[in-house]
Design a protein around this motif. Structure first.
Motif, PDB file in Angstrom:
ATOM      1  N   ALA A   1       0.825  -1.214   0.000  1.00 56.33           N
ATOM      2  CA  ALA A   1       0.000   0.000   0.000  1.00 56.33           C
ATOM      3  C   ALA A   1       0.858   1.263   0.000  1.00 56.33           C
ATOM      4  O   ALA A   1       0.599   2.201  -0.757  1.00 56.33           O
TER       5      ALA A   1
ATOM      6  N   ARG B   1       0.981   4.097  -3.211  1.00 56.41           N
ATOM      7  CA  ARG B   1       0.672   5.529  -3.079  1.00 56.41           C
ATOM      8  C   ARG B   1       1.658   6.397  -3.845  1.00 56.41           C
ATOM      9  O   ARG B   1       1.318   7.483  -4.300  1.00 56.41           O
ATOM     10  N   GLN B   2       2.912   5.931  -3.951  1.00 56.26           N
ATOM     11  CA  GLN B   2       3.943   6.746  -4.589  1.00 56.26           C
ATOM     12  C   GLN B   2       4.264   6.289  -6.004  1.00 56.26           C
ATOM     13  O   GLN B   2       5.143   6.853  -6.654  1.00 56.26           O
TER      14      GLN B   2
END
Ligand SMILES: [Zn+2]
Length: 184
Positions: free
Chosen positions: A99, A103-104
């Motif tokens: 996760a 996100r990046q």
């Protein structure tokens, strides 16, 4: 630096799990004993190149994440290979790193590829490899090498599911010798 282990598993996440040889025995070897070992292994498996530069805090985080993932993948993989439920805390570690990495990450192309940034070029790729394995068709082919002292995990891609050993040259040979001895 300790030499890198043979990659025999056919899966990135399992190759990471197999960076400890002879786990829990007197001749245990940890192939990722230092941050530099992690970088060397990550280059060897093709995740990063010579342009991979991290700040000291990032280096510490990367090393901790790799070891946490290794522990989680080993525990979950061993359980599944032995027809047990993988422990929830181990699945949570894999999910959490996946996760954070997502996100990046950027997603591009058809079919799409995830491009991870910074430390997640290593740990994101490993966590997502573990997630893909856990959710995919090959999970039923996950096996653990039989000798009690080996613990290595691999995907059996033989048509008839006949692969037994991590490596014919090591555990396979040991087993052959033991059978010879037993039958004499
Ligand atoms: Zn073995």
């Amino acid at each position: 630096m300790i030499s890198l282990p043979h990659r025999i598993s056919g899966n990135l996440a399992l190759d990471l799990a197999n960076t400890i040889s002879w786990r829990n025995t007197s001749r245990e070897v940890d192939h990722l004993a230092t941050f530099d070992d992690v970088v060397a292994w990550s280059k060897e498996v093709g995740l990063i190149g010579d342009n991979f530069v991290l700040s000291p805090p990032e280096q510490k985080t990367l090393y901790e994440q790799v070891l946490a993932l290794r522990k989680a993948i080993s525990a979950a993989g061993s359980a599944i290979a032995n027809n047990l439920h993988p422990p929830r805390p181990d699945l949570d570690v894999i999910r959490d790193v996946a996760a954070l990495a997502l996100r990046q990450a950027s997603l591009s192309g058809t079919p799409s590829t995830l491009h991870f940034e910074g430390i997640y070029r290593v740990t994101g790729a490993i966590a997502w490899s573990a997630l893909d394995l856990l959710r995919g068709d090959e999970l039923s082919r996950l096996k653990q090498c039989p000798p009690d002292d080996c613990h290595w995990l691999f995907i059996d891609r033989t048509k008839n599911g006949s692969r037994r050993w991590c490596d014919m040259g090591t555990c396979g040979n040991r087993a052959k010798k033991m059978t010879h001895r037993a039958s004499r």
